[in-house]
Design an enzyme around this catalytic site. Structure first.
Site, PDB file in Angstrom:
ATOM      1  N   CYS A  57       0.810  -1.016  -0.051  1.00 21.44           N
ATOM      2  CA  CYS A  57       0.089  -0.042  -0.063  1.00 21.44           C
ATOM      3  C   CYS A  57       0.768   1.178  -0.009  1.00 21.44           C
ATOM      4  O   CYS A  57       2.158   0.978   0.115  1.00 21.44           O
ATOM      5  CB  CYS A  57      -0.897  -0.095   1.162  1.00 21.44           C
ATOM      6  SG  CYS A  57      -1.775  -1.415   1.701  1.00 21.44           S
TER       7      CYS A  57
ATOM      8  N   ARG B 233       1.718   1.357  -6.359  1.00 20.15           N
ATOM      9  CA  ARG B 233       2.028   0.462  -5.248  1.00 20.15           C
ATOM     10  C   ARG B 233       0.994  -0.290  -4.742  1.00 20.15           C
ATOM     11  O   ARG B 233       1.073  -1.494  -4.183  1.00 20.15           O
ATOM     12  CB  ARG B 233       2.752   0.960  -3.919  1.00 20.15           C
ATOM     13  CG  ARG B 233       4.034   1.702  -4.462  1.00 20.15           C
ATOM     14  CD  ARG B 233       4.550   2.428  -3.194  1.00 20.15           C
ATOM     15  NE  ARG B 233       4.993   1.351  -2.426  1.00 20.15           N
ATOM     16  CZ  ARG B 233       6.300   1.229  -1.745  1.00 20.15           C
ATOM     17  NH1 ARG B 233       7.236   2.068  -2.088  1.00 20.15           N
ATOM     18  NH2 ARG B 233       6.441   0.380  -0.862  1.00 20.15           N
TER      19      ARG B 233
ATOM     20  N   TRP C 221      -3.689  -2.258  -1.148  1.00 19.86           N
ATOM     21  CA  TRP C 221      -3.607  -3.479  -1.796  1.00 19.86           C
ATOM     22  C   TRP C 221      -4.189  -4.400  -0.761  1.00 19.86           C
ATOM     23  O   TRP C 221      -3.440  -4.638   0.077  1.00 19.86           O
ATOM     24  CB  TRP C 221      -2.138  -3.846  -2.223  1.00 19.86           C
ATOM     25  CG  TRP C 221      -2.061  -5.014  -3.040  1.00 19.86           C
ATOM     26  CD1 TRP C 221      -2.267  -5.259  -4.303  1.00 19.86           C
ATOM     27  CD2 TRP C 221      -1.964  -6.240  -2.418  1.00 19.86           C
ATOM     28  NE1 TRP C 221      -2.295  -6.445  -4.483  1.00 19.86           N
ATOM     29  CE2 TRP C 221      -1.737  -7.264  -3.695  1.00 19.86           C
ATOM     30  CE3 TRP C 221      -1.372  -6.797  -1.217  1.00 19.86           C
ATOM     31  CZ2 TRP C 221      -1.622  -8.701  -3.392  1.00 19.86           C
ATOM     32  CZ3 TRP C 221      -1.309  -8.131  -1.097  1.00 19.86           C
ATOM     33  CH2 TRP C 221      -1.130  -9.182  -2.281  1.00 19.86           C
TER      34      TRP C 221
ATOM     35  N   ASN D 288       0.348   0.298   6.557  1.00 19.39           N
ATOM     36  CA  ASN D 288       0.922  -0.918   5.442  1.00 19.39           C
ATOM     37  C   ASN D 288       1.368  -2.030   6.123  1.00 19.39           C
ATOM     38  O   ASN D 288       2.144  -1.605   7.371  1.00 19.39           O
ATOM     39  CB  ASN D 288       2.169  -0.335   4.703  1.00 19.39           C
ATOM     40  CG  ASN D 288       1.664   1.012   3.784  1.00 19.39           C
ATOM     41  OD1 ASN D 288       0.647   1.011   3.724  1.00 19.39           O
ATOM     42  ND2 ASN D 288       2.514   1.504   3.155  1.00 19.39           N
ATOM     43  N   GLY D 289       1.332  -3.197   5.925  1.00 18.17           N
ATOM     44  CA  GLY D 289       1.743  -4.384   6.667  1.00 18.17           C
ATOM     45  C   GLY D 289       0.658  -5.494   6.949  1.00 18.17           C
ATOM     46  O   GLY D 289      -0.468  -5.142   6.419  1.00 18.17           O
TER      47      GLY D 289
ATOM     48  N   GLU E 296      10.595 -15.310 -17.714  1.00 18.35           N
ATOM     49  CA  GLU E 296      10.381 -13.813 -17.630  1.00 18.35           C
ATOM     50  C   GLU E 296       9.209 -13.507 -18.635  1.00 18.35           C
ATOM     51  O   GLU E 296       8.121 -12.857 -18.335  1.00 18.35           O
ATOM     52  CB  GLU E 296      11.928 -13.054 -18.007  1.00 18.35           C
ATOM     53  CG  GLU E 296      11.226 -11.649 -18.075  1.00 18.35           C
ATOM     54  CD  GLU E 296      10.830 -10.892 -16.548  1.00 18.35           C
ATOM     55  OE1 GLU E 296      10.643 -11.639 -15.623  1.00 18.35           O
ATOM     56  OE2 GLU E 296      10.527  -9.709 -16.742  1.00 18.35           O
TER      57      GLU E 296
ATOM     58  N   LYS F  99       5.664 -12.126 -17.618  1.00 19.61           N
ATOM     59  CA  LYS F  99       4.938 -10.767 -18.261  1.00 19.61           C
ATOM     60  C   LYS F  99       3.617 -11.132 -18.735  1.00 19.61           C
ATOM     61  O   LYS F  99       2.819 -10.166 -18.595  1.00 19.61           O
ATOM     62  CB  LYS F  99       6.000 -10.176 -19.364  1.00 19.61           C
ATOM     63  CG  LYS F  99       7.298  -9.528 -18.913  1.00 19.61           C
ATOM     64  CD  LYS F  99       7.260  -8.542 -18.313  1.00 19.61           C
ATOM     65  CE  LYS F  99       7.169  -8.520 -16.609  1.00 19.61           C
ATOM     66  NZ  LYS F  99       8.558  -8.667 -15.991  1.00 19.61           N
TER      67      LYS F  99
ATOM     68  N   GLU G 268       0.924 -11.618 -16.327  1.00 20.52           N
ATOM     69  CA  GLU G 268       0.806 -10.416 -15.509  1.00 20.52           C
ATOM     70  C   GLU G 268       0.024  -9.297 -16.245  1.00 20.52           C
ATOM     71  O   GLU G 268      -0.959  -8.579 -15.344  1.00 20.52           O
ATOM     72  CB  GLU G 268       1.623 -10.044 -14.583  1.00 20.52           C
ATOM     73  CG  GLU G 268       2.792  -9.315 -14.922  1.00 20.52           C
ATOM     74  CD  GLU G 268       3.775  -8.533 -14.017  1.00 20.52           C
ATOM     75  OE1 GLU G 268       4.995  -8.752 -14.305  1.00 20.52           O
ATOM     76  OE2 GLU G 268       3.441  -8.278 -12.871  1.00 20.52           O
TER      77      GLU G 268
ATOM     78  N   HIS H 141       9.165 -34.742 -21.074  1.00 16.65           N
ATOM     79  CA  HIS H 141       9.042 -35.589 -19.673  1.00 16.65           C
ATOM     80  C   HIS H 141       7.602 -35.164 -19.108  1.00 16.65           C
ATOM     81  O   HIS H 141       7.395 -35.509 -17.746  1.00 16.65           O
ATOM     82  CB  HIS H 141      10.206 -35.196 -18.584  1.00 16.65           C
ATOM     83  CG  HIS H 141      11.635 -35.435 -19.224  1.00 16.65           C
ATOM     84  ND1 HIS H 141      12.113 -36.825 -19.413  1.00 16.65           N
ATOM     85  CD2 HIS H 141      12.408 -34.607 -19.556  1.00 16.65           C
ATOM     86  CE1 HIS H 141      13.139 -36.678 -19.793  1.00 16.65           C
ATOM     87  NE2 HIS H 141      13.606 -35.370 -19.968  1.00 16.65           N
TER      88      HIS H 141
ATOM     89  N   LYS I  37       3.132  -2.978  -7.313  1.00 12.66           N
ATOM     90  CA  LYS I  37       4.383  -2.784  -7.751  1.00 12.66           C
ATOM     91  C   LYS I  37       5.470  -3.240  -6.886  1.00 12.66           C
ATOM     92  O   LYS I  37       6.500  -3.900  -7.060  1.00 12.66           O
ATOM     93  CB  LYS I  37       4.609  -1.329  -8.086  1.00 12.66           C
ATOM     94  CG  LYS I  37       6.238  -1.155  -8.525  1.00 12.66           C
ATOM     95  CD  LYS I  37       6.224  -1.572  -9.757  1.00 12.66           C
ATOM     96  CE  LYS I  37       7.740  -1.493 -10.454  1.00 12.66           C
ATOM     97  NZ  LYS I  37       7.925  -2.387 -11.564  1.00 12.66           N
TER      98      LYS I  37
HETATM   99  O1  M6R Z   1      10.994  -5.096  -6.280  1.00 16.28           O
HETATM  100  P1  M6R Z   1      11.483  -6.231  -6.530  1.00 16.28           P
HETATM  101  O2  M6R Z   1      12.399  -6.474  -7.853  1.00 16.28           O
HETATM  102  O3  M6R Z   1      12.082  -7.149  -5.560  1.00 16.28           O
HETATM  103  O4  M6R Z   1      10.165  -7.098  -6.955  1.00 16.28           O
HETATM  104  C1  M6R Z   1      10.255  -8.543  -7.249  1.00 16.28           C
HETATM  105  C2  M6R Z   1       8.936  -8.967  -7.780  1.00 16.28           C
HETATM  106  O5  M6R Z   1       7.783  -8.529  -6.977  1.00 16.28           O
HETATM  107  C3  M6R Z   1       8.561  -8.325  -9.363  1.00 16.28           C
HETATM  108  O6  M6R Z   1       9.840  -8.462 -10.075  1.00 16.28           O
HETATM  109  C4  M6R Z   1       7.280  -8.733  -9.945  1.00 16.28           C
HETATM  110  O7  M6R Z   1       7.565 -10.319 -10.262  1.00 16.28           O
HETATM  111  C5  M6R Z   1       6.960  -7.991 -11.043  1.00 16.28           C
HETATM  112  N1  M6R Z   1       5.820  -7.497 -11.164  1.00 16.28           N
HETATM  113  C6  M6R Z   1       7.172  -8.666 -12.471  1.00 16.28           C
HETATM  114  O8  M6R Z   1       7.009  -7.915 -13.753  1.00 16.28           O
END
Ligand code: M6R
Length: 617
Positions: free
Chosen positions: A2, A27, A78, A104-105, A490, A494, A497, A513, A612
């Protein structure tokens, strides 16, 4: 996850808080709210709390331009405990509605605290863990806001970044941190608070970062920080770097597209002055490791989550190949709880864009607890992971606002390649080999720029053809081997998400396999096949999926016509040495996710359910 922003000063706070929330929205963006300490209709001050479900824009519409009050707090949420509703949005207030809290938390013992408070007659109005805080603070409030918050937090287990305002104290805000970042900013007759310096960088450049288990009383004249147990502490003021300024979208429709296009520049920044052609080596001053220290390293562990973990996988392969050092990459949330064996001559690298990821921070602390050396590979300057590690390198991607990480990935990979080159040159590489690798790395930004000029904004051509296949698919496979297996992961992350398309990534040979059973006619398979030692073997795996009807989208090195012929859609990328290819092969995958998300009407920069920076476990 958050966002928190707070203000005490002489200006009307509401618009300032909304501006901060807009900057923090990446965030977390389920709902947003603010609480103002404003002159009441009759006598004295009261609290005005406005909350809305949805993006900050909804809150902006609800807050009148004339909103009074020069002390206030704002939050963008969030959801963890409790659904996305106005009742669960922050700020939460106590029963008398004279104390408001944003949090937050996660309060881990909230159920016990709530039961206890309910037995005492407190009525709860939300399903959140956070709501126990205003009620607890009220319970201990005898006229002193700082002591009330301190006493309440003594009963709380979990993580928090909180800000509290009191109608009885119009010029005071209390904030406290444990595992969730907070920064206090100094203005002229005004003081700011935020969970991320971005929120306040337009108003102040001078900040202090709170440490865990610290609490602060903030007024317009300044602040007093102490430990939760009452011991006083002093902090030096930090000057925020200029990179915090450039976080606007400009002419791009989305941050994600902007950030994809920024990669030649962010990569150049990351490499600047670090690759040393004269010696064939590299220099990462932040590591503070002498050649003798480097010779003494016996193993490298690279820790991270999501995209940062994928960058770590590339880094681990590079460490082994260039430096002949045993190396592994591990998902931080697994590492931190598996009681890992850590030796004095291990070196750990914690990779994180935000520098605030709770799981990565937990892994850092676990490695440190066991006597391990941990260095950060972090983007956000002054972030918690960077400060906890103490040593490390900044990747200098600049602000990354889109939730989907793009330019951070390429900079993380580049920083890890530079580290591998530095270690390699000390341990096993001759000057010629080192120089050849360094030259190749330095050539990437220009090659990237050329590729993006051709494909980055094109409205027809292979990217669009590939997206056409991907958006119609029920399910997509991503395949690669070696460093390209990490790129495949990766690419799949992408597409999941940003476009919400189910997909899976596999080291190409592992398909037979089991997972190959999922392939039927029309399954799109994205294969990453640069011209490296594994090329021929990966092409055989591509033949295997083709034989089962897969529609192959193949990313290959320019000029590899044989590979291109196997594909329904083929996408060339510039030539590079094997370990460097991820910096180029990932580009089409980033564009697939962006264009597919766009075609499917997704919220590109703020995909559903995500945030984020993931500051809860
Ligand atoms: O801020 P960070 O690099 O530690 O974040 C790690 C992951 O949360 C971040 O890479 C997440 O997987 C992204 N949304 C991917 O696009």
């Amino acid at each position: 996850m958050c966002g928190i922003v707070g203000y005490v000063g002489g200006r009307k706070a509401a618009q300032l808080l909304l501006d901060g929330l807009r900057r923090l929205e990446y965030r977390g963006y389920d709902s947003a709210g603010l609480a103002m300490v404003a002159p009441g209709a009759s006598d004295g001050f009261g609290l005005e709390v406005i909350r809305r479900v949805g993006h900050v824009a909804a809150l902006m519409e609800a807050v009148p331009a004339s909103q009074a009050g020069s002390t206030g707090i704002g939050h963008t949420r969030w959801a963890t405990h409790g659904g996305v509703t106005e009742a669960n949005a922050h700020p939460h207030v106590d029963g008398t509605e004279r104390i408001a809290v944003i949090h937050n938390g996660i309060i881990e013992n909230f159920a016990a605290l709530r039961d206890h408070l309910q037995e005492e007659g407190v009525v709860f109005r939300s399903e959140t863990d956070s709501e126990v805080l205003p009620h607890l603070i009220r319970k201990f409030y005898k006229g002193d806001p700082l002591e009330a918050a301190r006493s309440a937090l003594a009963l709380v287990h979990g993580t928090w970044g909180i800000a509290v305002v009191f109608a009885d104290h119009p010029g005071v805000m209390i904030a406290a941190r444990n595992g969730s970042p907070l920064v206090v900013g100094k203005g002229d007759g005004e003081t700011f608070l935020a969970s991320d310096p971005h929120a306040i960088a337009n108003y102040t450049r001078q900040v202090v970062y709170l440490e865990d288990r610290e609490i602060v009383k903030i007024t317009r004249e300044g602040w007093e920080i102490s430990r939760l147990d009452g011991r006083p502490v002093s902090h030096v003021l930090h000057e925020l770097g200029i990179e915090l300024g450039s976080s606007e979208k400009g002419l791009f429709p989305h941050y994600m597209l902007k950030e994809i296009h920024e990669q030649p520049e962010s990569l150049s920044r990351c490499l600047l002055g670090r690759v040393v052609p004269e010696t064939g080596g590299a220099k990462l001053g932040g590591f503070d490791l002498s050649p003798r220290d480097i010779v003494g390293i016996r193993r490298v562990g690279i820790l991270g989550c999501g995209t940062s973990y994928h960058a770590g996988q590339v880094g681990a392969v590079a460490m082994e190949q260039l430096a002949r050092l045993p190396a592994f990459a591990e998902i931080a949330s697994e590492f931190r709880y598996r009681n890992p064996v850590i030796q004095a001559d291990d070196l750990f690298l914690a990779v994180s864009q935000s520098g605030e990821t709770a799981d990565t921070m937990g892994a850092v602390q676990e490695a440190q607890t066991k006597g391990g050396r941990v260095m950060g590979v972090v983007n956000v300057v002054g972030s918690s992971i960077a400060r906890t590690c103490g040593r490390g390198v900044y990747v200098h991607s600049g602000p990354e606002i889109a939730v989907a990480s793009t330019k951070a990935f390429t900079s993380q990979v580049a920083a890890l390649l530079v580290a591998a080159l530095m270690f390699g040159r000390t341990r096993v590489l001759g000057p010629g080999e080192g120089r050849a690798f360094g030259d190749d790395l330095l050539a990437v930004p220009e090659r990237m720029a050329g590729w993006l000029d051709t494909y980055g904004m094109a409205h027809h051509g292979p990217i669009i053809d590939a997206v056409e296949l991907l958006t119609k698919a029920r399910f997509v496979f991503f395949l690669g081997r070696g460093v390209s297996a990490a790129v495949a992961m990766e690419g799949a992350l992408k597409l999941k998400e940003v476009a919400y398309i189910p997909c899976m990534s596999y080291p190409a040979a592992e398909m037979k396999h089991g997972p190959i059973a999922l392939i039927d006619a029309n399954t799109p398979v994205v294969a990453i096949v640069p011209n490296d030692l594994m090329r021929d073997k990966t092409l055989s795996n591509v033949q295997e999926v083709r034989a089962r009807g897969a529609r192959v989208i193949l990313i290959h090195t320019e000029g590899d016509h044989e590979a291109a012929r196997l594909a329904e859609v083929s996408i060339p990328v510039p030539k590079a040495s094997a370990l460097i290819t991820p910096l180029l092969t990932v580009l089409p995958l980033q564009l697939f996710a962006y264009r597919a998300g766009l075609a499917l009407g997704r919220d590109i920069d703020r995909p559903r359910n995500l945030a984020k920076s993931v500051t809860v476990e």
